[in-house]
Design a protein around this motif. Structure first.
Motif, PDB file in Angstrom:
ATOM      1  N   THR A 111       4.344  -7.691  -6.935  1.00  0.00           N
ATOM      2  CA  THR A 111       4.581  -8.793  -6.018  1.00  0.00           C
ATOM      3  C   THR A 111       5.250  -8.242  -4.765  1.00  0.00           C
ATOM      4  OG1 THR A 111       6.763  -9.238  -6.905  1.00  0.00           O
ATOM      5  CG2 THR A 111       4.913 -10.399  -7.955  1.00  0.00           C
ATOM      6  N   THR A 112       5.441  -9.102  -3.791  1.00  0.00           N
ATOM      7  CA  THR A 112       6.180  -8.706  -2.596  1.00  0.00           C
ATOM      8  C   THR A 112       7.577  -8.222  -2.987  1.00  0.00           C
ATOM      9  OG1 THR A 112       4.957 -10.247  -1.206  1.00  0.00           O
ATOM     10  CG2 THR A 112       7.104  -9.527  -0.390  1.00  0.00           C
ATOM     11  N   ALA A 113       8.208  -8.917  -3.928  1.00  0.00           N
ATOM     12  CA  ALA A 113       9.558  -8.530  -4.368  1.00  0.00           C
ATOM     13  C   ALA A 113       9.554  -7.154  -5.027  1.00  0.00           C
ATOM     14  CB  ALA A 113      10.119  -9.582  -5.320  1.00  0.00           C
ATOM     15  N   THR A 114       8.535  -6.850  -5.800  1.00  0.00           N
ATOM     16  CA  THR A 114       8.444  -5.543  -6.449  1.00  0.00           C
ATOM     17  C   THR A 114       8.305  -4.440  -5.413  1.00  0.00           C
ATOM     18  OG1 THR A 114       7.252  -6.656  -8.236  1.00  0.00           O
ATOM     19  CG2 THR A 114       7.279  -4.261  -8.284  1.00  0.00           C
ATOM     20  N   ALA A 115       7.417  -4.645  -4.452  1.00  0.00           N
ATOM     21  CA  ALA A 115       7.229  -3.650  -3.394  1.00  0.00           C
ATOM     22  C   ALA A 115       8.489  -3.514  -2.551  1.00  0.00           C
ATOM     23  CB  ALA A 115       6.038  -4.036  -2.518  1.00  0.00           C
ATOM     24  N   TYR A 116       9.140  -4.632  -2.259  1.00  0.00           N
ATOM     25  CA  TYR A 116      10.392  -4.619  -1.504  1.00  0.00           C
ATOM     26  C   TYR A 116      11.442  -3.771  -2.225  1.00  0.00           C
ATOM     27  CZ  TYR A 116      14.956  -6.341  -0.029  1.00  0.00           C
ATOM     28  OH  TYR A 116      16.262  -6.426   0.378  1.00  0.00           O
ATOM     29  N   ARG A 117      11.609  -3.999  -3.533  1.00  0.00           N
ATOM     30  CA  ARG A 117      12.589  -3.217  -4.312  1.00  0.00           C
ATOM     31  C   ARG A 117      12.229  -1.734  -4.316  1.00  0.00           C
ATOM     32  NH1 ARG A 117      12.353  -7.700  -7.619  1.00  0.00           N
ATOM     33  NH2 ARG A 117      10.961  -6.672  -9.077  1.00  0.00           N
ATOM     34  N   LEU A 169      12.795   4.632  -0.372  1.00  0.00           N
ATOM     35  CA  LEU A 169      12.495   5.086   0.984  1.00  0.00           C
ATOM     36  C   LEU A 169      13.690   4.870   1.905  1.00  0.00           C
ATOM     37  CD1 LEU A 169       8.831   3.832   1.399  1.00  0.00           C
ATOM     38  CD2 LEU A 169       9.630   6.038   0.598  1.00  0.00           C
ATOM     39  N   ARG A 170      14.499   5.894   2.031  1.00  0.00           N
ATOM     40  CA  ARG A 170      15.699   5.832   2.869  1.00  0.00           C
ATOM     41  C   ARG A 170      15.348   5.615   4.339  1.00  0.00           C
ATOM     42  NH1 ARG A 170      18.142   3.604  -0.026  1.00  0.00           N
ATOM     43  NH2 ARG A 170      18.217   4.430  -2.086  1.00  0.00           N
ATOM     44  N   SER A 171      14.153   5.983   4.746  1.00  0.00           N
ATOM     45  CA  SER A 171      13.751   5.818   6.142  1.00  0.00           C
ATOM     46  C   SER A 171      13.644   4.345   6.536  1.00  0.00           C
ATOM     47  CB  SER A 171      12.422   6.526   6.403  1.00  0.00           C
ATOM     48  OG  SER A 171      11.400   5.944   5.614  1.00  0.00           O
ATOM     49  N   LEU A 172      13.646   3.444   5.552  1.00  0.00           N
ATOM     50  CA  LEU A 172      13.528   2.011   5.822  1.00  0.00           C
ATOM     51  C   LEU A 172      14.873   1.288   5.739  1.00  0.00           C
ATOM     52  CD1 LEU A 172      10.260   1.259   3.810  1.00  0.00           C
ATOM     53  CD2 LEU A 172      10.488   1.778   6.240  1.00  0.00           C
ATOM     54  N   ASP A 173      15.967   2.028   5.532  1.00  0.00           N
ATOM     55  CA  ASP A 173      17.288   1.414   5.375  1.00  0.00           C
ATOM     56  C   ASP A 173      17.714   0.601   6.595  1.00  0.00           C
ATOM     57  OD1 ASP A 173      17.597   2.291   2.819  1.00  0.00           O
ATOM     58  OD2 ASP A 173      18.924   3.964   3.319  1.00  0.00           O
ATOM     59  N   HIS A 174      17.252   0.963   7.761  1.00  0.00           N
ATOM     60  CA  HIS A 174      17.658   0.272   8.980  1.00  0.00           C
ATOM     61  C   HIS A 174      16.948  -1.072   9.188  1.00  0.00           C
ATOM     62  CE1 HIS A 174      13.927   2.211  10.163  1.00  0.00           C
ATOM     63  NE2 HIS A 174      13.868   1.361  11.175  1.00  0.00           N
ATOM     64  N   GLN A 216      12.691  -8.620   7.278  1.00  0.00           N
ATOM     65  CA  GLN A 216      11.599  -7.858   7.877  1.00  0.00           C
ATOM     66  C   GLN A 216      10.976  -6.910   6.864  1.00  0.00           C
ATOM     67  OE1 GLN A 216      13.062  -5.987  11.421  1.00  0.00           O
ATOM     68  NE2 GLN A 216      13.132  -7.903  12.567  1.00  0.00           N
ATOM     69  N   LEU A 217      11.791  -6.326   6.000  1.00  0.00           N
ATOM     70  CA  LEU A 217      11.245  -5.415   4.986  1.00  0.00           C
ATOM     71  C   LEU A 217      10.381  -6.179   3.991  1.00  0.00           C
ATOM     72  CD1 LEU A 217      11.002  -2.527   4.078  1.00  0.00           C
ATOM     73  CD2 LEU A 217      13.036  -2.859   2.660  1.00  0.00           C
ATOM     74  N   ARG A 218      10.749  -7.410   3.682  1.00  0.00           N
ATOM     75  CA  ARG A 218       9.897  -8.235   2.805  1.00  0.00           C
ATOM     76  C   ARG A 218       8.535  -8.470   3.461  1.00  0.00           C
ATOM     77  NH1 ARG A 218      11.306 -10.717  -1.535  1.00  0.00           N
ATOM     78  NH2 ARG A 218       9.923 -12.489  -1.187  1.00  0.00           N
ATOM     79  N   ALA A 219       8.550  -8.723   4.762  1.00  0.00           N
ATOM     80  CA  ALA A 219       7.294  -8.928   5.491  1.00  0.00           C
ATOM     81  C   ALA A 219       6.461  -7.648   5.502  1.00  0.00           C
ATOM     82  CB  ALA A 219       7.575  -9.393   6.917  1.00  0.00           C
ATOM     83  N   ARG A 223       4.970  -7.264   2.007  1.00  0.00           N
ATOM     84  CA  ARG A 223       3.863  -8.227   1.850  1.00  0.00           C
ATOM     85  C   ARG A 223       2.614  -7.734   2.575  1.00  0.00           C
ATOM     86  NH1 ARG A 223       6.234 -12.110   4.097  1.00  0.00           N
ATOM     87  NH2 ARG A 223       7.292 -12.828   2.232  1.00  0.00           N
ATOM     88  N   GLY A 224       2.791  -7.275   3.808  1.00  0.00           N
ATOM     89  CA  GLY A 224       1.661  -6.778   4.598  1.00  0.00           C
ATOM     90  C   GLY A 224       1.037  -5.529   4.007  1.00  0.00           C
ATOM     91  N   ASP A 225       1.877  -4.635   3.477  1.00  0.00           N
ATOM     92  CA  ASP A 225       1.346  -3.401   2.876  1.00  0.00           C
ATOM     93  C   ASP A 225       0.516  -3.702   1.634  1.00  0.00           C
ATOM     94  OD1 ASP A 225       2.546  -1.995   4.901  1.00  0.00           O
ATOM     95  OD2 ASP A 225       4.172  -1.186   3.664  1.00  0.00           O
ATOM     96  N   LEU A 226       0.970  -4.628   0.808  1.00  0.00           N
ATOM     97  CA  LEU A 226       0.180  -5.012  -0.369  1.00  0.00           C
ATOM     98  C   LEU A 226      -1.148  -5.642   0.056  1.00  0.00           C
ATOM     99  CD1 LEU A 226       3.001  -6.509  -2.611  1.00  0.00           C
ATOM    100  CD2 LEU A 226       1.669  -4.436  -3.092  1.00  0.00           C
ATOM    101  N   ARG A 227      -1.076  -6.518   1.062  1.00  0.00           N
ATOM    102  CA  ARG A 227      -2.297  -7.154   1.572  1.00  0.00           C
ATOM    103  C   ARG A 227      -3.272  -6.099   2.107  1.00  0.00           C
ATOM    104  NH1 ARG A 227      -0.300  -9.911   5.757  1.00  0.00           N
ATOM    105  NH2 ARG A 227      -0.692  -8.061   6.993  1.00  0.00           N
ATOM    106  N   ASP A 228      -2.755  -5.121   2.885  1.00  0.00           N
ATOM    107  CA  ASP A 228      -3.615  -4.070   3.438  1.00  0.00           C
ATOM    108  C   ASP A 228      -4.254  -3.241   2.334  1.00  0.00           C
ATOM    109  OD1 ASP A 228      -3.002  -4.950   5.967  1.00  0.00           O
ATOM    110  OD2 ASP A 228      -1.574  -3.330   6.400  1.00  0.00           O
ATOM    111  N   LEU A 229      -3.485  -2.892   1.315  1.00  0.00           N
ATOM    112  CA  LEU A 229      -4.050  -2.114   0.204  1.00  0.00           C
ATOM    113  C   LEU A 229      -5.167  -2.883  -0.496  1.00  0.00           C
ATOM    114  CD1 LEU A 229      -0.814  -0.474  -1.252  1.00  0.00           C
ATOM    115  CD2 LEU A 229      -2.767   0.725  -0.213  1.00  0.00           C
ATOM    116  N   ALA A 230      -5.033  -4.201  -0.565  1.00  0.00           N
ATOM    117  CA  ALA A 230      -6.102  -5.015  -1.163  1.00  0.00           C
ATOM    118  C   ALA A 230      -7.330  -5.028  -0.257  1.00  0.00           C
ATOM    119  CB  ALA A 230      -5.605  -6.429  -1.418  1.00  0.00           C
TER     120      ALA A 230
END
Length: 135
Positions: free
Chosen positions: A75-81, A87-92, A97-100, A103-110
Motif C-alpha cells: 500500500t502507500t503506507a507500506t511504501a512510505y515506511r 532511504l536517508r536521502s528522503l529524510d528532508h 509529500q513523501l506519502r504522495a 503513492r505515485g511510485d507505486l502507480r508508476d510501477l503498475a
C-alpha cells in the motif's frame, strides 16, 4: 500513458488515411503502395528519434527490489515506511509529500507493468506482477 509511441504519430496516421482515401478514389494501386512505403520510412525515422520508454530508476528501483523480496500486498503506507526506514536521502521530505511520492511510485510501477493494482472497498494495494498472473 499516451496513445502515441512518439509525438505526432496520430497526426501522421490521420494524414496518411486521408491521403489514401483520396488516392484510392482517383489514383491507382501504385500510388497507394508508394504512400505506404513513404509512411513506413517516416515512421521508422520517428521511432529511431524517440527515447526509450521510461522505467524505474533510483528510489523506484529500490522500491521494486523491496517488493520483489518481500512480496505480498503493498500500500502507500507500506511504501512510505520503506522509504522512511531505508532511504536517508528522503529524510528532508515532509511526511505528506513523501506519502504522495510513495503513492505515485507505486502507480508508476503498475503503469510500467511491474505491479498489479487491486481495489477493495475503501482501499487499494499493489502486488508484484508475475508470469503466472497471465496478464
Amino acid at each position: 500513458m499516451s496513445a502515441e509511441d512518439y509525438p505526432g504519430e496520430l497526426d501522421m496516421l490521420r494524414g496518411l488515411v486521408a491521403t489514401l482515401h483520396a488516392v484510392a478514389e482517383h489514383g491507382d494501386l501504385t500510388d497507394v503502395r508508394k504512400l505506404l512505403d513513404e509512411h513506413q520510412t517516416d515512421d521508422r525515422a520517428a521511432r529511431a528519434e524517440t527515447p526509450a520508454p521510461a522505467g524505474p530508476t533510483g528510489r523506484v528501483t529500490q522500491l521494486l527490489d523491496a517488493i520483489r523480496t518481500a512480496r505480498g500486498r503493498w500500500t502507500t503506507a507500506t511504501a512510505y515506511r520503506f522509504y522512511r526506514d531505508h532511504l536517508r536521502s528522503l529524510d528532508h521530505i515532509p511526511n505528506t509529500q513523501l506519502r504522495a511520492v510513495a503513492r505515485g511510485d507505486l502507480r508508476d510501477l503498475a503503469v510500467w507493468g511491474h505491479l498489479l493494482r487491486h481495489e477493495e472497498p475503501g482501499r487499494q494495494y499493489y502486488t508484484l506482477k508475475t508470469r503466472k498472473d497471465g496478464r
